[in-house]
Structures are given as C-alpha cells and as structure tokens.
Design an enzyme around this catalytic site. Structure first.
Site, PDB file in Angstrom:
ATOM      1  CG  ASP A 102       3.266   1.407   9.456  1.00 60.01           C
ATOM      2  OD1 ASP A 102       3.472   1.653   8.261  1.00 60.01           O
ATOM      3  OD2 ASP A 102       2.990   2.297  10.285  1.00 60.01           O
ATOM      4  NE  ARG A 104       0.771  10.482  10.145  1.00 60.09           N
ATOM      5  CZ  ARG A 104       0.185   9.469   9.495  1.00 60.09           C
ATOM      6  NH1 ARG A 104      -0.942   8.990   9.943  1.00 60.09           N
ATOM      7  NH2 ARG A 104       0.719   8.957   8.410  1.00 60.09           N
ATOM      8  NE  ARG A 152      -7.119   4.513   5.396  1.00 65.94           N
ATOM      9  CZ  ARG A 152      -6.495   5.549   5.945  1.00 65.94           C
ATOM     10  NH1 ARG A 152      -6.853   5.960   7.141  1.00 65.94           N
ATOM     11  NH2 ARG A 152      -5.524   6.168   5.313  1.00 65.94           N
ATOM     12  CB  CYS A 195      -4.952  10.084  11.256  1.00 59.41           C
ATOM     13  SG  CYS A 195      -3.364   9.473  11.705  1.00 59.41           S
ATOM     14  CE  LYS A 199      -1.686   1.538   4.043  1.00 65.01           C
ATOM     15  NZ  LYS A 199      -1.401   2.940   4.404  1.00 65.01           N
ATOM     16  CG  ASN A 200       2.298   2.658   3.494  1.00 65.38           C
ATOM     17  OD1 ASN A 200       1.129   2.972   3.200  1.00 65.38           O
ATOM     18  ND2 ASN A 200       2.668   2.392   4.733  1.00 65.38           N
TER      19      ASN A 200
HETATM   20  C1  EPZ Z   1       4.285   6.907   6.218  1.00 67.91           C
HETATM   21  O1  EPZ Z   1       3.552   7.961   6.818  1.00 67.91           O
HETATM   22  C2  EPZ Z   1       3.335   5.730   6.137  1.00 67.91           C
HETATM   23  N1  EPZ Z   1       2.188   6.072   5.293  1.00 67.91           N
HETATM   24  C3  EPZ Z   1       2.858   5.347   7.545  1.00 67.91           C
HETATM   25  O2  EPZ Z   1       2.048   4.178   7.405  1.00 67.91           O
HETATM   26  C4  EPZ Z   1       4.069   5.004   8.394  1.00 67.91           C
HETATM   27  O3  EPZ Z   1       3.648   4.720   9.717  1.00 67.91           O
HETATM   28  C5  EPZ Z   1       5.051   6.194   8.406  1.00 67.91           C
HETATM   29  O4  EPZ Z   1       5.413   6.534   7.040  1.00 67.91           O
HETATM   30  C6  EPZ Z   1       6.328   5.879   9.174  1.00 67.91           C
HETATM   31  O5  EPZ Z   1       6.962   4.775   8.617  1.00 67.91           O
HETATM   32  C7  EPZ Z   1       2.330   6.036   3.947  1.00 67.91           C
HETATM   33  O6  EPZ Z   1       3.393   5.753   3.424  1.00 67.91           O
HETATM   34  C8  EPZ Z   1       1.098   6.348   3.139  1.00 67.91           C
HETATM   35  P1  EPZ Z   1       6.489  10.234   8.341  1.00 67.91           P
HETATM   36  P2  EPZ Z   1       4.189   9.462   6.836  1.00 67.91           P
HETATM   37  O7  EPZ Z   1       6.394  11.497   7.577  1.00 67.91           O
HETATM   38  O8  EPZ Z   1       4.909   9.721   5.573  1.00 67.91           O
HETATM   39  C9  EPZ Z   1       6.748  13.428  11.800  1.00 67.91           C
HETATM   40  C10 EPZ Z   1       0.208   2.769   7.780  1.00 67.91           C
HETATM   41  O9  EPZ Z   1      -0.236   2.221   8.795  1.00 67.91           O
HETATM   42  N2  EPZ Z   1       6.683  14.424  10.723  1.00 67.91           N
HETATM   43  O10 EPZ Z   1       7.722   9.391   8.214  1.00 67.91           O
HETATM   44  O11 EPZ Z   1       3.128  10.402   7.237  1.00 67.91           O
HETATM   45  C11 EPZ Z   1       5.396  12.748  11.999  1.00 67.91           C
HETATM   46  O12 EPZ Z   1       4.588  13.521  12.871  1.00 67.91           O
HETATM   47  C12 EPZ Z   1       0.667   4.220   7.819  1.00 67.91           C
HETATM   48  O13 EPZ Z   1       0.337   2.184   6.659  1.00 67.91           O
HETATM   49  C13 EPZ Z   1       6.896  15.763  11.030  1.00 67.91           C
HETATM   50  O14 EPZ Z   1       7.130  16.116  12.185  1.00 67.91           O
HETATM   51  O15 EPZ Z   1       5.239   9.305   8.030  1.00 67.91           O
HETATM   52  C14 EPZ Z   1       5.757  11.443  12.632  1.00 67.91           C
HETATM   53  O16 EPZ Z   1       5.962  11.638  14.017  1.00 67.91           O
HETATM   54  C15 EPZ Z   1       0.453   4.844   9.183  1.00 67.91           C
HETATM   55  N3  EPZ Z   1       6.828  16.687  10.045  1.00 67.91           N
HETATM   56  C16 EPZ Z   1       7.110  11.107  11.986  1.00 67.91           C
HETATM   57  O17 EPZ Z   1       7.594  12.330  11.428  1.00 67.91           O
HETATM   58  C17 EPZ Z   1       6.566  16.324   8.740  1.00 67.91           C
HETATM   59  O18 EPZ Z   1       6.541  17.218   7.861  1.00 67.91           O
HETATM   60  C18 EPZ Z   1       7.026  10.067  10.891  1.00 67.91           C
HETATM   61  O19 EPZ Z   1       6.202  10.574   9.877  1.00 67.91           O
HETATM   62  C19 EPZ Z   1       6.356  14.970   8.446  1.00 67.91           C
HETATM   63  C20 EPZ Z   1       6.416  14.028   9.444  1.00 67.91           C
END
Ligand code: EPZ
Length: 419
Positions: A306, A123, A398, A118, A22-23
């Site tokens: 995850d 996020r 999802r 969410c 998915k990701n």
């Molecule tokens: C991706 O989300 C995945 N989703 C998530 O999977 C996964 O948990 C996550 O990466 C971490 O591996 C998809 O790929 C669609 P991040 P993403 O930006 O990109 C902080 C699932 O269950 N952050 O690496 O949103 C954020 O708050 C989902 O399949 C900032 O502070 O994750 C978090 O604490 C859930 N500022 C951390 O980084 C930003 O601009 C990780 O977020 C962006 C992120």
C-alpha cells in the site's frame, strides 16, 4: 465530479495529525455483527469506505449511527437477521466480504454476492472459503453468489497457503463463535490484524498469538458491550513521510507509530531521509540529497504494497536507477502511466518497474486509477513544475480523510474543485 488542483514546488512545514487506520476500522465494524450489544468505535475516520460498510450493516438491519462531529460510530446488531446484504454495496467494496465469517458464525447460514475484483488485481477469495470450510461450513458458489452453511462451526487447524490479511480476519472472526479451538497457521501479521484481535478480545473473545504467524482462537458463547479506539493509519503516516521527502521539507507527523512504520523508515533512511522517532510522533527531514533504492513489496513486516505507488513517485525524482518489485498484487503499477504523463522515466516489466530519476515532474492533467495510485499523483503534483489536475479523486477519498486540508495545513497549494 471533484478534482484536485495542485501548484507544485512549495516547501512544506509544520505538523499533521494522522487519522485512525481504514484497514483496522473496516474489519472492526464488521466484527460488531458477532456482538448483539452496543459497540462504540471512537476516533473513527470519516471515510467513504467507512460509510459504505455502515450501509452494508444497515442493509442487514443493524442499528448504526455515525457521529461525524465527534468521529464516533455506534452499532447495535441485536436485531440483525440473516437476510442478504445489499449486493450493489458488497460489489462496490470488496472488504464487505468480511461479513461472511461473522454472519456464518452467528446465524449458521449466509449468502453474499461474490466480491468484485478491482483495478489492482482479481482479488480471489479462495483462502477465505477454504478456511471457513475447515471450520465445518458447507460452501457453494454459483450465479455470482457464495453461500455458506454450518449448524455450528467447530474449531480446526488451518494453515493458510498465503498470509492473506482478509482471509485471516474472516476466519478469526468466525472462529470466535466456533466450538473448541482454532489455530490459524501462516496467518497475516499486519498491525490491523492485531488491532482486530484486540477489539474482539475487548468484547470477550479468547484470542492469542495475533501479530505472529500463528493465531489461536477458543470459541465463546457470547460477547459484551465494547468501546474501542483503533490504531492510527500507518499507510497515511507513510504517505506523509514521503510528502516530506518529495518536497524536501521537514514535517512532524503526529500519531505515527515507529514500530508499524519500520519497513518504511528503513527504506527512507537508506535513501538519506533523516527520521526522528518519538513516543507518538515522527519528525521527517527530506531536505538532503537522496539516493536511489530498490523496493520489494512483501507481507508485514516487509515493505507494504500500500506504500508502493507513493514510493514510486518519490523514486522518480531521485537521480539514478531504482527498481520496484510488486509481489502482492498483479496489476499495481497503474500510477506509472500517469506519472509518465508528468515526465517520469519508468519501464514496467511484469512485476518489476525500473525507474530512472528525472530532474522534476511537469504539472499535467492526470487520473487517479485506485486509492494509492491517487496518493502517488498528489505527491508528484506537490513537487511538479506548474499545476497538476487530478480527476477521479473519489478513489483517494476512500482512504484519506480530508487530504487536501491536511496538506494545506502544511503549506501546500492544493484546492478541491467541483467540475
Ligand atoms: C488488505 O486487502 C488491505 N485491504 C489492502 O489494502 C492491502 O493491500 C492488502 O490487505 C495487503 O496488505 C483491507 O484491509 C480492507 P490479501 P486483502 O488477502 O485482505 C491473494 C488499500 O489500499 N489472495 O492479503 O484483500 C490476493 O490476490 C487496500 O488500503 C488470494 O490469492 O489482501 C493478493 O495477491 C488495497 N486468495 C494477496 O493474496 C485469497 O483468498 C494479498 O491479498 C485472498 C487473497
């Protein structure tokens, strides 16, 4: 609303086939915005999130066709124009924010609704916006929208404060059309980043370093037609590995990639699960007595956040004390409340969960609060005494293709019922 009803305690056996990630597929579908030619994604998982991102692309006037029989998505964005994406859809799924980079790269101007948070956390998108402004975009945020403008993006050296998966993807996609070279430092290294880079390269982008903490992108003028098959879903594979462990069964998982699953294999092996890694499959034998372990979620190649909820379910059934520390998201222990309804002994203290193993879960009525928490409840139900009914399973749909069919194929007593 559908529910899942699981009668626990069954031993499972046989093989399960893993779907595409998915990701990976979500950012790859978004990346077709960059390419005005035909893009075909093969072996695409028929998931709710995939359908939503296709609706978002259609709202931008992309030509999208989904072949549910052959698991194919065909997209042509030649007639795309920079009207606003459907706000409701964007707020419905935060991955929609990934369209910002490609739309900015292609049209030089894009406005989109700020993504919702969410259940698992706020996020934020500050790292996405910082990266795009480093590429020369003028960013304005207000009234629930973010707008980015740039006559032409120019390559830049960007160092991410945190290896954000989404920010790395957004910047990487935008940089493929920028003038000159972009270097992303402290980039995310997840396998899905590598898959997106491979897709972009397959359509003509010039990218190197994906899978390391430094990714280099040299802007190009245009792209060519592409047919692409994404990687398998390591989180679905990991979920089925824990299925074998929690039901004390032996299961063969086809499509599982031993490299992508290293942190999960390491932890389950530490617990006493016997794991055999083959070319394109993994055999997991959970029939031995297991030991408690401590888990700390980290960016790849650390233990994936995850998989945290699913691991919590397993550790609840292992005698002794286990500690889980969730370092990625600030509110990702919601499954604990539901697991405690099923008899688990879990104490939450901020980002840590202290788990005392119990003999067994007892079947109960529980609610899925997010995608992976829902998967954790299925795992608990598979081993619980009696019947477990899980509601709000749209969260689970999802991210898992036909999960009850796949579990039934392994001998589980699980039914989807419409209430
Ligand atoms: C991706 O989300 C995945 N989703 C998530 O999977 C996964 O948990 C996550 O990466 C971490 O591996 C998809 O790929 C669609 P991040 P993403 O930006 O990109 C902080 C699932 O269950 N952050 O690496 O949103 C954020 O708050 C989902 O399949 C900032 O502070 O994750 C978090 O604490 C859930 N500022 C951390 O980084 C930003 O601009 C990780 O977020 C962006 C992120």
């Amino acid at each position: 609303m559908d529910k899942l009803v699981i009668k626990g305690g069954k031993k499972l056996q046989g093989e399960v086939n893993i779907s595409s990630a998915k990701n990976s597929v979500l950012p790859i579908l978004v990346a077709t915005i960059l390419n005005g030619n035909n893009c075909t994604i093969e072996n695409a998982p028929m998931l709710e999130d995939v359908f939503v991102i296709c609706e978002v692309l259609k709202s931008l006037k992309a030509n999208v066709s989904i072949d549910k029989i052959n698991n194919k998505v065909k997209i042509n964005t030649a007639n795309l124009f920079d009207n606003d994406a459907n706000d409701e859809l964007v707020r419905k799924m935060r991955a929609s924010f990934l369209i910002m980079g490609p739309m900015l790269g292609r049209f030089g101007n894009f406005k989109i609704s700020l993504p919702g948070g969410c259940n698992i956390g706020t996020r934020p998108i500050d790292l996405h916006l910082k990266g795009l402004s480093a590429l020369g975009a003028e960013i304005s945020v207000g009234h629930g929208y973010v707008e980015a403008k740039a006559k032409k993006l120019r390559g830049s050296n960007i160092y991410l404060d945190y290896p954000s998966v989404g920010a790395t993807e957004n910047i990487m996609m935008a940089a493929t059309l920028a003038d000159g070279e972009t270097v992303i430092g402290n980039a995310a290294e997840e396998p899905e980043i590598v898959d997106l880079a491979r897709f972009l390269r397959a359509m003509g982008a010039q990218i190197s370093g994906e899978g390391t903490d430094t990714i280099r992108i040299l802007g190009v003028k245009d792209f060519k037609e592409v047919v692409y098959k994404p990687i398998y879903d390591r989180i679905e594979a990991g979920t089925f590995m824990i299925t074998a462990a929690i039901t004390k069964s032996l299961i063969k998982i086809n499509g599982a990639d031993g490299v992508h699953l290293k942190p999960i294999i390491a932890k389950l092996t530490e617990m006493g699960v016997a794991i055999e890694i083959n070319e394109n499959s993994i055999i997991v034998d959970g029939r031995k007595k297991l030991n408690p372990v401590d888990i700390k979620t980290m960016p790849y190649p650390g233990f994936p956040t995850d998989m945290q909820a699913q691991m919590m379910s397993l550790l609840c059934t292992v005698k002794g004390t286990s500690i889980i520390t969730e370092t990625i998201f600030e509110n990702r222990f919601m499954q604990a409340v539901e697991l405690k309804r099923m008899g688990a002994n879990i104490k939450i203290d901020g980002r840590s969960a202290v788990i005392e193993g119990v003999d067994t879960f007892t079947g109960s009525e529980v609610t899925a609060t997010d995608l992976r928490a829902g998967a954790a409840l299925i795992l608990a139900g598979l081993t619980a005494e009696g019947a477990t009914t899980i509601s709000d399973i749209y969260h689970i749909d999802r991210g898992y293709v036909s999960i009850e069919q796949k579990l039934k194929g392994l001998g589980a007593d699980i039914e989807r019922v419409s209430s």
